[in-house]
Design a protein around this motif. Structure first.
Motif, short mmCIF file in Angstrom:
data_model
loop_
_atom_site.label_atom_id
_atom_site.label_comp_id
_atom_site.label_asym_id
_atom_site.label_seq_id
_atom_site.Cartn_x
_atom_site.Cartn_y
_atom_site.Cartn_z
N THR A 218 0.84 -1.20 0.00
CA THR A 218 0.00 0.00 0.00
C THR A 218 0.87 1.24 0.00
OG1 THR A 218 -1.69 -1.19 1.23
CG2 THR A 218 -1.84 1.21 1.23
N ARG A 219 0.59 2.16 -0.92
CA ARG A 219 1.35 3.41 -1.00
C ARG A 219 0.57 4.59 -0.45
NH1 ARG A 219 2.57 4.23 -6.71
NH2 ARG A 219 3.48 6.15 -5.97
N PHE A 220 -0.78 4.51 -0.53
CA PHE A 220 -1.62 5.62 -0.12
C PHE A 220 -2.72 5.14 0.81
CE2 PHE A 220 0.08 6.70 -4.26
CZ PHE A 220 0.53 7.98 -4.05
N VAL A 221 -3.03 5.98 1.80
CA VAL A 221 -4.16 5.73 2.71
C VAL A 221 -4.98 7.02 2.72
CG1 VAL A 221 -4.84 5.35 5.10
CG2 VAL A 221 -2.89 4.11 4.15
N THR B 88 1.93 7.35 2.00
CA THR B 88 1.44 8.72 1.92
C THR B 88 0.01 8.73 2.44
OG1 THR B 88 2.84 9.28 0.04
CG2 THR B 88 0.90 10.66 0.39
N VAL B 89 -0.30 9.65 3.33
CA VAL B 89 -1.63 9.77 3.91
C VAL B 89 -2.32 10.98 3.27
CG1 VAL B 89 -2.95 10.19 6.03
CG2 VAL B 89 -0.93 8.71 6.07
N ILE B 90 -3.54 10.75 2.83
CA ILE B 90 -4.39 11.81 2.30
C ILE B 90 -5.52 11.93 3.31
CG2 ILE B 90 -5.81 12.54 0.33
CD1 ILE B 90 -2.82 11.93 -0.35
N ALA B 91 -5.63 13.09 3.96
CA ALA B 91 -6.59 13.19 5.07
C ALA B 91 -7.16 14.59 5.20
CB ALA B 91 -5.90 12.81 6.37
N GLY B 92 -8.34 14.65 5.79
CA GLY B 92 -9.01 15.92 6.02
C GLY B 92 -8.50 16.61 7.27
N ALA B 93 -8.49 17.94 7.20
CA ALA B 93 -8.07 18.77 8.34
C ALA B 93 -8.75 20.13 8.22
CB ALA B 93 -6.56 18.93 8.36
N VAL B 94 -8.54 20.94 9.21
CA VAL B 94 -9.07 22.31 9.22
C VAL B 94 -7.92 23.26 9.48
CG1 VAL B 94 -10.62 23.91 10.40
CG2 VAL B 94 -11.32 21.54 10.05
N ILE C 132 -7.95 19.08 2.47
CA ILE C 132 -7.38 17.74 2.40
C ILE C 132 -5.88 17.94 2.28
CG2 ILE C 132 -7.15 15.63 1.04
CD1 ILE C 132 -10.07 15.97 0.21
N VAL C 133 -5.12 17.24 3.11
CA VAL C 133 -3.67 17.35 3.09
C VAL C 133 -3.05 16.05 2.63
CG1 VAL C 133 -3.61 19.13 4.90
CG2 VAL C 133 -3.39 16.73 5.52
N GLU C 134 -1.84 16.16 2.13
CA GLU C 134 -1.02 15.02 1.73
C GLU C 134 0.19 15.01 2.65
OE1 GLU C 134 1.48 13.46 -2.18
OE2 GLU C 134 0.82 15.54 -2.08
N ILE C 135 0.42 13.88 3.31
CA ILE C 135 1.54 13.77 4.25
C ILE C 135 2.33 12.51 3.96
CG2 ILE C 135 2.21 13.84 6.69
CD1 ILE C 135 -0.87 14.24 7.24
N SER C 136 3.63 12.69 3.89
CA SER C 136 4.55 11.54 3.83
C SER C 136 5.71 11.86 4.75
CB SER C 136 5.04 11.31 2.39
OG SER C 136 5.88 12.37 1.99
N ALA D 243 -6.40 18.05 -7.85
CA ALA D 243 -5.14 18.04 -7.09
C ALA D 243 -4.26 16.99 -7.75
CB ALA D 243 -5.40 17.69 -5.63
N GLU D 244 -2.97 17.10 -7.53
CA GLU D 244 -2.06 16.13 -8.12
C GLU D 244 -1.36 15.34 -7.03
OE1 GLU D 244 1.63 16.33 -11.14
OE2 GLU D 244 -0.15 17.44 -11.77
N ILE D 245 -1.41 14.01 -7.18
CA ILE D 245 -0.74 13.10 -6.26
C ILE D 245 0.06 12.12 -7.11
CG2 ILE D 245 -1.03 11.33 -4.48
CD1 ILE D 245 -3.75 12.56 -3.87
N ASP D 246 1.33 12.06 -6.87
CA ASP D 246 2.18 11.11 -7.58
C ASP D 246 2.00 11.23 -9.10
OD1 ASP D 246 4.15 9.11 -7.52
OD2 ASP D 246 2.64 7.51 -7.63
N ARG D 247 1.97 12.46 -9.58
CA ARG D 247 1.81 12.80 -11.00
C ARG D 247 0.46 12.36 -11.58
NH1 ARG D 247 7.12 11.52 -10.35
NH2 ARG D 247 6.94 9.42 -11.15
#
Length: 174
Positions: free
Chosen positions: A9-12, A40-46, A57-61, A103-107
């Motif tokens: 798994t590469r993304f959650v 890489t985590v794709i998750a909601g935040a404020v 939505i943020v992208e975190i690695s 949005a762009e994730i991993d091209r």
């Protein structure tokens, strides 16, 4: 989360608001927790500031963290309150109506949709104009217990995916 993700798994994807308030401290804690993994985590935040807030939505690695998407259509009245600005007051969620349709994730281009946007025509049509390769839908359903709201949102997103021939990834907290 890392253990559940597995080796391949590469993304959650996590739900809307899963990270709470997005601050430099939260960013560092998540990056540190991902150290040593390729996840890489794709998750909601404020994101809060003195004039209001953005539902994002943020992208975190382990190597980077960034705001990937700012909600275009927050729920009117309960979240988005443009009249506050007209009366000289501050607060409420900002609506980025014409901003960031993809949005762009991993091209790869994705069509992100947060909660209410999953039910509206404008966000998905605006996103489809940019030929995304997938739809990522995050929602916050904890407050809808005993209703069919989350089921309706999921059905809506699945229908959008089928209509446009795109895979769909959803994440809801209930």
């Amino acid at each position: 989360m890392r253990a559940a993700a597995g080796e391949k798994t590469r993304f959650v994807v996590l739900p809307e608001s899963a990270l709470g308030f997005w601050t430099p401290t939260v960013e560092r804690v998540w990056q540190e927790s991902l150290r040593g993994s390729s996840l890489t985590v794709i998750a909601g935040a404020v994101v809060i500031d003195p004039s209001g807030y953005d539902n994002v939505i943020v992208e975190i690695s382990a190597d980077k963290a960034r705001i990937l998407y700012s909600e275009r259509m927050p729920v009117p009245v309960s979240m988005w309150q443009p009249w506050l600005q007209w009366t000289g007051r501050v607060g409420g969620a900002r609506a980025h109506l014409f901003g960031n349709p993809i949005a762009e994730i991993d091209r790869q281009k994705i069509a992100p949709l947060i909660c209410y946007e999953q039910l509206m025509l404008w966000p998905i049509l605006q996103s489809m104009l940019h030929s995304p390769s997938a739809i990522i839908a995050a929602g916050n359903g904890w407050w809808t217990e005993g209703t069919s709201i989350v089921a309706i949102q999921k059905a809506s997103v699945i229908a959008w995916g089928k209509l446009f021939g795109l895979p769909v990834v959803t994440a809801f907290n209930t």
